[in-house]
Design a protein around this motif. Sequence first.
Motif, PDB file in Angstrom:
ATOM      1  N   LYS A 545       0.831  -1.184   0.000  1.00 19.17           N
ATOM      2  CA  LYS A 545       0.000   0.000   0.000  1.00 19.17           C
ATOM      3  C   LYS A 545       0.879   1.252   0.000  1.00 19.17           C
ATOM      4  O   LYS A 545       1.918   1.299   0.641  1.00 19.17           O
ATOM      5  N   LEU A 546       0.426   2.245  -0.782  1.00 19.11           N
ATOM      6  CA  LEU A 546       1.037   3.569  -0.771  1.00 19.11           C
ATOM      7  C   LEU A 546       0.040   4.541  -0.156  1.00 19.11           C
ATOM      8  O   LEU A 546      -1.062   4.721  -0.678  1.00 19.11           O
ATOM      9  N   THR A 547       0.423   5.154   0.944  1.00 16.28           N
ATOM     10  CA  THR A 547      -0.406   6.181   1.567  1.00 16.28           C
ATOM     11  C   THR A 547       0.347   7.497   1.445  1.00 16.28           C
ATOM     12  O   THR A 547       1.543   7.567   1.734  1.00 16.28           O
ATOM     13  N   ALA A 548      -0.352   8.542   0.999  1.00 15.80           N
ATOM     14  CA  ALA A 548       0.315   9.812   0.733  1.00 15.80           C
ATOM     15  C   ALA A 548      -0.422  10.954   1.417  1.00 15.80           C
ATOM     16  O   ALA A 548      -1.652  11.005   1.410  1.00 15.80           O
ATOM     17  N   ILE A 549       0.354  11.877   2.004  1.00 20.46           N
ATOM     18  CA  ILE A 549      -0.174  13.135   2.540  1.00 20.46           C
ATOM     19  C   ILE A 549       0.516  14.238   1.757  1.00 20.46           C
ATOM     20  O   ILE A 549       1.743  14.348   1.764  1.00 20.46           O
ATOM     21  N   TYR A 550      -0.276  15.080   1.080  1.00 22.49           N
ATOM     22  CA  TYR A 550       0.264  16.016   0.096  1.00 22.49           C
ATOM     23  C   TYR A 550       0.662  17.355   0.717  1.00 22.49           C
ATOM     24  O   TYR A 550       0.487  18.416   0.118  1.00 22.49           O
ATOM     25  N   ALA A 551       1.229  17.320   1.907  1.00 26.36           N
ATOM     26  CA  ALA A 551       1.626  18.540   2.604  1.00 26.36           C
ATOM     27  C   ALA A 551       2.859  18.285   3.439  1.00 26.36           C
ATOM     28  O   ALA A 551       3.066  17.176   3.941  1.00 26.36           O
ATOM     29  N   ASP A 552       3.688  19.319   3.601  1.00 23.32           N
ATOM     30  CA  ASP A 552       4.808  19.258   4.529  1.00 23.32           C
ATOM     31  C   ASP A 552       4.256  19.422   5.945  1.00 23.32           C
ATOM     32  O   ASP A 552       3.597  20.422   6.243  1.00 23.32           O
ATOM     33  N   LEU A 553       4.532  18.462   6.793  1.00 19.90           N
ATOM     34  CA  LEU A 553       3.959  18.467   8.141  1.00 19.90           C
ATOM     35  C   LEU A 553       4.996  18.683   9.239  1.00 19.90           C
ATOM     36  O   LEU A 553       4.640  19.029  10.367  1.00 19.90           O
ATOM     37  N   SER A 554       6.265  18.456   8.934  1.00 17.38           N
ATOM     38  CA  SER A 554       7.273  18.353   9.987  1.00 17.38           C
ATOM     39  C   SER A 554       7.440  19.653  10.769  1.00 17.38           C
ATOM     40  O   SER A 554       7.433  19.654  11.998  1.00 17.38           O
ATOM     41  N   ARG A 555       7.579  20.780  10.082  1.00 18.51           N
ATOM     42  CA  ARG A 555       7.799  22.044  10.787  1.00 18.51           C
ATOM     43  C   ARG A 555       6.598  22.418  11.648  1.00 18.51           C
ATOM     44  O   ARG A 555       6.754  23.011  12.719  1.00 18.51           O
ATOM     45  N   ASP A 556       5.399  22.115  11.173  1.00  9.61           N
ATOM     46  CA  ASP A 556       4.213  22.432  11.972  1.00  9.61           C
ATOM     47  C   ASP A 556       4.281  21.753  13.338  1.00  9.61           C
ATOM     48  O   ASP A 556       3.990  22.372  14.369  1.00  9.61           O
ATOM     49  N   TYR A 557       4.659  20.476  13.363  1.00  9.67           N
ATOM     50  CA  TYR A 557       4.705  19.791  14.651  1.00  9.67           C
ATOM     51  C   TYR A 557       5.917  20.236  15.470  1.00  9.67           C
ATOM     52  O   TYR A 557       5.848  20.311  16.699  1.00  9.67           O
ATOM     53  N   ASP A 558       7.012  20.542  14.805  1.00 15.80           N
ATOM     54  CA  ASP A 558       8.173  21.078  15.527  1.00 15.80           C
ATOM     55  C   ASP A 558       7.800  22.343  16.288  1.00 15.80           C
ATOM     56  O   ASP A 558       8.196  22.547  17.434  1.00 15.80           O
ATOM     57  N   LYS A 559       7.032  23.214  15.625  1.00 16.31           N
ATOM     58  CA  LYS A 559       6.720  24.507  16.226  1.00 16.31           C
ATOM     59  C   LYS A 559       5.644  24.421  17.293  1.00 16.31           C
ATOM     60  O   LYS A 559       5.728  25.091  18.316  1.00 16.31           O
ATOM     61  N   HIS A 560       4.617  23.614  17.041  1.00 16.72           N
ATOM     62  CA  HIS A 560       3.430  23.705  17.888  1.00 16.72           C
ATOM     63  C   HIS A 560       3.110  22.427  18.664  1.00 16.72           C
ATOM     64  O   HIS A 560       2.375  22.479  19.646  1.00 16.72           O
ATOM     65  N   GLN A 561       3.599  21.297  18.216  1.00 19.09           N
ATOM     66  CA  GLN A 561       3.316  20.015  18.868  1.00 19.09           C
ATOM     67  C   GLN A 561       1.819  19.905  19.201  1.00 19.09           C
ATOM     68  O   GLN A 561       1.417  19.521  20.303  1.00 19.09           O
ATOM     69  N   SER A 562       1.025  20.210  18.199  1.00 20.94           N
ATOM     70  CA  SER A 562      -0.434  20.141  18.339  1.00 20.94           C
ATOM     71  C   SER A 562      -0.888  18.704  18.533  1.00 20.94           C
ATOM     72  O   SER A 562      -0.481  17.798  17.790  1.00 20.94           O
ATOM     73  N   SER A 563      -1.734  18.481  19.524  1.00 26.06           N
ATOM     74  CA  SER A 563      -2.250  17.134  19.756  1.00 26.06           C
ATOM     75  C   SER A 563      -3.073  16.657  18.569  1.00 26.06           C
ATOM     76  O   SER A 563      -3.080  15.468  18.241  1.00 26.06           O
ATOM     77  N   ARG A 564      -3.766  17.579  17.896  1.00 25.20           N
ATOM     78  CA  ARG A 564      -4.567  17.182  16.730  1.00 25.20           C
ATOM     79  C   ARG A 564      -3.682  16.797  15.554  1.00 25.20           C
ATOM     80  O   ARG A 564      -3.996  15.852  14.824  1.00 25.20           O
ATOM     81  N   LEU A 565      -2.594  17.513  15.369  1.00 29.53           N
ATOM     82  CA  LEU A 565      -1.676  17.139  14.291  1.00 29.53           C
ATOM     83  C   LEU A 565      -1.008  15.805  14.614  1.00 29.53           C
ATOM     84  O   LEU A 565      -0.814  14.967  13.724  1.00 29.53           O
ATOM     85  N   ARG A 566      -0.650  15.594  15.876  1.00 32.80           N
ATOM     86  CA  ARG A 566      -0.106  14.289  16.290  1.00 32.80           C
ATOM     87  C   ARG A 566      -1.071  13.170  15.929  1.00 32.80           C
ATOM     88  O   ARG A 566      -0.677  12.152  15.332  1.00 32.80           O
ATOM     89  N   ASP A 567      -2.336  13.346  16.277  1.00 34.29           N
ATOM     90  CA  ASP A 567      -3.327  12.304  15.996  1.00 34.29           C
ATOM     91  C   ASP A 567      -3.557  12.155  14.492  1.00 34.29           C
ATOM     92  O   ASP A 567      -3.820  11.053  13.997  1.00 34.29           O
ATOM     93  N   PHE A 568      -3.468  13.274  13.758  1.00 40.12           N
ATOM     94  CA  PHE A 568      -3.625  13.242  12.303  1.00 40.12           C
ATOM     95  C   PHE A 568      -2.536  12.368  11.680  1.00 40.12           C
ATOM     96  O   PHE A 568      -2.810  11.468  10.873  1.00 40.12           O
ATOM     97  N   ILE A 569      -1.270  12.600  12.073  1.00 34.24           N
ATOM     98  CA  ILE A 569      -0.153  11.820  11.533  1.00 34.24           C
ATOM     99  C   ILE A 569      -0.274  10.360  11.954  1.00 34.24           C
ATOM    100  O   ILE A 569      -0.075   9.439  11.150  1.00 34.24           O
ATOM    101  N   ALA A 570      -0.614  10.133  13.217  1.00 33.78           N
ATOM    102  CA  ALA A 570      -0.737   8.757  13.717  1.00 33.78           C
ATOM    103  C   ALA A 570      -1.879   8.010  13.043  1.00 33.78           C
ATOM    104  O   ALA A 570      -1.798   6.794  12.841  1.00 33.78           O
ATOM    105  N   SER A 571      -2.942   8.730  12.666  1.00 33.43           N
ATOM    106  CA  SER A 571      -4.096   8.060  12.050  1.00 33.43           C
ATOM    107  C   SER A 571      -3.767   7.463  10.697  1.00 33.43           C
ATOM    108  O   SER A 571      -4.434   6.533  10.239  1.00 33.43           O
ATOM    109  N   PHE A 572      -2.727   7.989  10.035  1.00 27.61           N
ATOM    110  CA  PHE A 572      -2.288   7.419   8.762  1.00 27.61           C
ATOM    111  C   PHE A 572      -1.282   6.289   8.970  1.00 27.61           C
ATOM    112  O   PHE A 572      -1.107   5.448   8.093  1.00 27.61           O
ATOM    113  N   THR A 573      -0.620   6.302  10.118  1.00 31.32           N
ATOM    114  CA  THR A 573       0.459   5.344  10.362  1.00 31.32           C
ATOM    115  C   THR A 573      -0.038   4.069  11.011  1.00 31.32           C
ATOM    116  O   THR A 573       0.352   2.958  10.611  1.00 31.32           O
TER     117      THR A 573
END
Length: 676
Positions: A545-573
């Motif tokens: 399977k190929l799963t793709a997210i069409y956005a750069d996410l790394s800096r957003d989590y570096d800066k804010h460590q948003s719980s929603r972004l964490r769950d967003f990334i984990a939901s694909f993994t």
Amino acid sequence: MKVTLFIVVLSLLPIHLSAQSPARARKHPAPKRYFGLHFDFHAGRNDSLIGRNLSERGLDSLLTAVKPDFIQIDCKGHPGVSSYPSKVANATVAPHVVKDPLAFYRAVTRRHGVGLYLHYSGVYDDAVLAKHPGWAAVKADGSMNMSKASVHGPYVDSLLIPQLNELADYGADGVWVDGECWATVPDYSPAALAKFRAETGGQTVPRSTKDVGYGAFNEFARRSFIRYIGKYVDAVHRHQPTFRIASNWAYSSMMPEPITTNVDYLSGDLTPSNSVNSAALEGRVMAAQGQLYKKPWDLMSWSFWYEFNPVQRQGDQKSAVHLMQEAAEIIALGGGFQAYYQQSRDAALPRREQPVMAALSRFVRERQPFCEGSTPIPQIAMLYANTTVRAFNQSLFGNGQTHRISGVLTALLDAQLPVEVLAEHHLRGRLSQYPVIVVSQQDSLDPAFRRELLDYARQGGHLLLIGAKTTRLFADELGVVPMQESSAGPKWVLNNGASIVLTGPFQPVRISSPDTKPIGNFMQTEAGGPVPGVIATETQFGKGKLTAIYADLSRDYDKHQSSRLRDFIASFTRPLLPNPVVEVNGSHLVHVVLNRQRDRLAVNLINTGGRHADPQVFTYDEVPPLTNLTVRLRLDKKPKRIVQQPENKVLPVRYEKGVATVTVPQLALHSVLVVE
């Protein structure tokens, strides 16, 4: 890496062989190294009281209280001034050495059975270039770089090797050579240009990024630095085979390539701020190199908060609790740990922080039996491609490209997922060992390795592709057509009923294959309705399977460590890892490291609470314990017992359908669940 204040050395653990050929192994057994202290002061031309206050009684007290495996002290820093009475002809010695610090520290450490290592600045040397300007690297405009020696000039034979031989003759155990890969610059000296022309056959020398062949010139400069390391390491080993040498940050995130020289161990110093997350990333890169090439490795924490950019700012000394968290991230990965304290200008070791040093030592020693010699159990691999690092680095070597993975890595760790960070040479031939491979913003891939990644997916592997440009590289296989150029700016996303704002570059696409399924929805605003667009897709690809997210996410989590972004990334993994060996529930403040240690399963749980990622907070001295964590382990048979170490607490086990479940009543900072 340091620019004005500096650091130290080593660790060691036995590690498994790889099918790949390592650099030539040393024939003598390496002495054990695990926990140490580093002291330096970068002696200068005005230091005239060196050795005046050296106290045998004080050093005895420190070594007795802290019990390190080794200490590391200053002998020559970036100013190029030796803080001991060097007899080497080209050495610049401090104006008055009252008492020889090296002889003093060697005598006392030997009595205590403590190793002595020396901090020595390599390529970075102001004093020798003031004496011998012709030894300097030359800039593209023809001017001399009066801080950085040319790796093609006389420096290596006329100062570096003779001084390292001299240090070995003092009876020191080894050296930590600082100011190396990160200080090396492109060199336009006559000797460098002659070798470049001889190697490449080209007569035109590129001097800027706009010139044809500039990349090839930088590659030549990188090869030259590696040859320089190999030359001095081999020369000193011929003089004293047991003298152990590391080049600071060589073969790390700054230089993530195969080890081709005979360095004895790997080492580097963490960013002084946000070091818990820095240790998690840098430790994983070092661990992969150490395991593949059978090299002991360590990382060093600064004992005080410090920031280099945009201006240099120094904060408070870190508490024992703060440093323990940093140490936990490192030793959980099988590495050694050291802490850096500033040495006095007279070369004496300050004892003000001795209680913190002793507490830190006890913390590391209690966990050593359950961490030393660990190797990871493959679950999720995150690609850190050497080709991408080289393509986008502004300098020859540096960790400027870690931002592409650091935020996504931290998000996955904050979601309690076990992750390794691996370069191409770690993965080649063994991709199938990993159920999931994450490719986050790796925008320059070797074509052959790209094909290997796709073959891995065809045969049943799961690729998670993240980033505007990275997904564009795989557009055909993903079954999408990239639209206009990628755009940045806030975009609101709805996923699993939660809204998330993304601020990084985004690649708009149109789905072109019936086998490709869209995931998630865009919204006009946070409170607005849905709008057209593809955030992410899932594509069946052969057996995988190929799963793709069409956005750069790394800096957003570096800066804010948003719980929603964490769950967003984990939901694909998480769906890509349907049968994980370990699952931990009960808190998102836990990092999980899954190891094999001495033929037993060892699950490291690290409490990452505390404001270590807040740039306004220098340190903290309290991390609330986490309670009632549920840990589930997939095991072939019911374990005899599961023990929480170093607490030596046997946990009640429930075993059903191949899953052993335990509850950890309390996690203070770092515990290891040892499965017997």
